[in-house]
Scaffold this active site. Structure first.
Site, PDB file in Angstrom:
ATOM      1  N   ASP A 113    -126.287  10.443  -5.428  1.00 53.97           N
ATOM      2  CA  ASP A 113    -126.323   9.082  -5.973  1.00 53.97           C
ATOM      3  C   ASP A 113    -125.049   8.685  -6.712  1.00 53.97           C
ATOM      4  OD1 ASP A 113    -126.626  10.605  -8.198  1.00 53.97           O
ATOM      5  OD2 ASP A 113    -128.187   9.373  -9.091  1.00 53.97           O
ATOM      6  N   GLU A 114    -123.956   9.392  -6.497  1.00 53.17           N
ATOM      7  CA  GLU A 114    -122.708   9.015  -7.148  1.00 53.17           C
ATOM      8  C   GLU A 114    -121.557   9.060  -6.154  1.00 53.17           C
ATOM      9  OE1 GLU A 114    -123.418  10.640 -11.723  1.00 53.17           O
ATOM     10  OE2 GLU A 114    -121.559  11.130 -10.700  1.00 53.17           O
TER      11      GLU A 114
END
Lengths: 432, 107
Positions: free
Chosen positions: A115-116
């Site tokens: 998620d980054e």
């Protein structure tokens, strides 16, 4: 003093409560207004692991952002519990990175985790807005509009500034954007008093720094770098640079992996004490690793086996487990790898109850050919190799469970149940 | 959308989760996902004093008319109440009735 430091426009973009948000959106709810947790209830999670918590659930129940246990979760009727769908999250991550690619060239985008992502907008931000901040807002709006998800953005002149801006400032700011530049290092980094909130500093490093009389980022920035290096090694120097907001990483320059390895590990659903059961799991993991070697066209000449004892057994034995490696002739054949693993296991296992098995292979070489031995008929050796490759091909085409060894049906086998998992959790693929 | 196949899948997948426990309300949630352009089906459990659960069942693509046919078939097969999200302002093609009368719960 920062004249010679790289000055770039780096964005670190994170999805707010990623898994929980994806699940909320799929149900037609607003991710920020839903009280939801994603809980994995696999047999080895001891009642359930919380993988993600929506922002509102975090706030209402004071839940940790990272993994916590089912028992820490209040049994309250407004709380919605959903199972994870790892394949869906992977799909969303790819879609989000596709959106990012509209703003940067491929070589300026680095997915950092599920998620980054890190984006280097130095060369492209002027195409999309008047300021990096305006571009950040545009990216947020685009992701929200196309996928329904909220993103948090840290902006810095190098990756570490962006990361700290994200972790310490963006997550708490109303527009979900945080900014750090060389000029604002004293205001934004030195004022941080909780060392563990800074990227790369966890409890042990913080404790070490505390012992040196360092309790804030200001103190770290004003410590003697030579002393830090003497005390903590190269990490000490790195931490010192971090405190000054300095990071000379050139993201576009890919790090060359000196020696890659392939391996798998698993936490068992219960304690295993019987030799045959443990060996069954070792064989299953060994076969999985061998299949992955073949898939990557690699052979290994060093295999390691790691065994973790159960909680009670490690108390008793005074050690948590063991890990040993063995040099072997380069191979990716099931039987040879398993023979080596069992040799290691039988040599070092002294009857402890175990909970963890890990198999790793290193010293990989290209799968250019097979070294035949003189002692076994050639036809037999070729047959074994063909058999393994046929099984691999069947599984690639029709799925892992198309052909499984009968032994996996024995008590203790985990291969069949694990086949549908992604990263140890429900993949959810059968529902797509 | 393939009505019979989708219906069969939805029913097959919800069965293992339906335990007829007392003090629990069960419902099928149908969400209109404008991002994936799908209609998603979930099996929701609302115990009166415990955590809610929501199990994904299936996703379908197609027109509202097709969805209506599937929903009608579903209503014939099972008696669970149906909840709708993401359909605000949309109406069923055959009856012209609002699909989602008012925004419901959870938020």
């Amino acid at each position: 003093m920062y004249e010679s430091e790289p000055k770039r426009v780096i964005f670190l973009i994170d999805n707010k409560s990623f898994y929980a948000s994806v699940e909320a959106v799929a149900r037609g709810y607003n991710p920020l207004k839903t009280i939801l947790v994603v809980m994995s209830e696999q047999a080895n999670t001891n009642g359930g692991l919380i993988l993600a918590t929506s922002p509102l659930a975090k706030k209402l129940y004071g839940l940790q952002a990272n993994v916590s246990r089912q028992r820490d979760l209040p049994d309250e009727k407004h709380l919605l519990v959903v199972p994870p769908r790892m394949n869906l999250y992977i799909k969303r991550n790819l879609q989000i990175n596709d959106i990012f690619r509209r703003f940067v060239a491929d070589e300026d985008l680095w997915p950092y985790s599920i998620d980054e992502s890190i984006l280097d907008l130095t060369h492209s931000w002027r195409l999309f807005g008047d300021s990096p901040l305006a571009v950040a807002k545009l990216i947020q709006r685009t992701v929200r509009k196309e996928l329904g998800l909220y993103t948090t953005i840290g902006i810095g002149e190098n990756p570490v500034q962006a990361k700290i801006a994200l972790d310490v400032y963006a997550k708490k700011s109303p527009d979900l954007i945080g900014t750090i530049s060389y000029q604002t290092v004293p205001d934004k980094i030195w004022t941080i008093t909780n060392l563990t909130s800074v990227w790369s500093i966890a409890d042990r490093t913080a404790a070490h720094l505390n012992r040196l009389g360092i309790h804030t980022m200001y103190e770290l920035a004003h410590a003697n770098p030579y002393l830090l290096k003497a005390e903590m090694g190269i990490i000490g120097t790195q931490l010192f640079a971090l405190a000054w907001g300095i990071d000379r990483t050139k993201l576009a320059k890919r790090v060359k992996v000196r020696s890659s390895s392939i391996g798998n590990s698993q936490v068992l659903p219960r304690d295993y004490a019987i030799q045959s059961e443990i060996e069954l799991v070792i064989k299953e993991i060994g076969e999985q690793v061998a299949a992955r070697l073949r898939h990557h066209h690699k052979q290994t000449s060093c295999i390691s086996l790691g065994i973790g004892f159960s909680y009670a057994a490690s108390e008793e034995a005074g050690r948590g487990g063991f890990s040993h490696s063995l040099r072997i002739e380069a191979t990716n054949r099931n039987d040879e790898l398993i023979a080596a693993l069992l040799l290691l296991f039988r040599r070092y296992w002294q009857g402890e109850v175990i909970r963890n098995v890990a198999v790793y292979t290193s010293r990989l070489s290209a799968d250019a050919g097979e070294q035949l031995t003189l002692l076994t008929p050639i036809a037999e050796q070729v047959h074994k190799s063909d058999l393994a490759r046929t099984v691999d091909a069947l599984r690639t085409k029709f799925g892992f469970t198309t052909v499984v060894y009968a032994k996996s049906k024995l008590r203790g086998g985990t291969a069949i149940q694990r086949a549908s998992l992604v990263g140890g959790h429900n993949g959810g693929n059968s529902y797509e | 959308m393939n009505k019979n196949r989708d219906l069969k899948l939805i029913i097959e997948r919800l069965q293992p989760h339906f335990h007829r426990r007392s003090q629990v309300r069960y419902a099928i949630l149908v969400s209109n996902d404008p991002y994936d352009h799908t209609y998603n089906f979930f099996f929701n459990e609302y115990p009166t004093a415990h955590r809610q659960r929501s199990i994904p069942l299936h996703s379908v693509t197609g027109s509202l008319t097709e969805l209506e046919a599937l929903i009608q078939a579903l209503r014939h097969s099972v008696n669970f109440s149906l909840e709708f999200t993401g359909f605000a302002g949309l109406r069923w093609p055959s009856s012209d009735r609002l699909i989602e009368p008012k925004r419901e719960r959870a938020e």
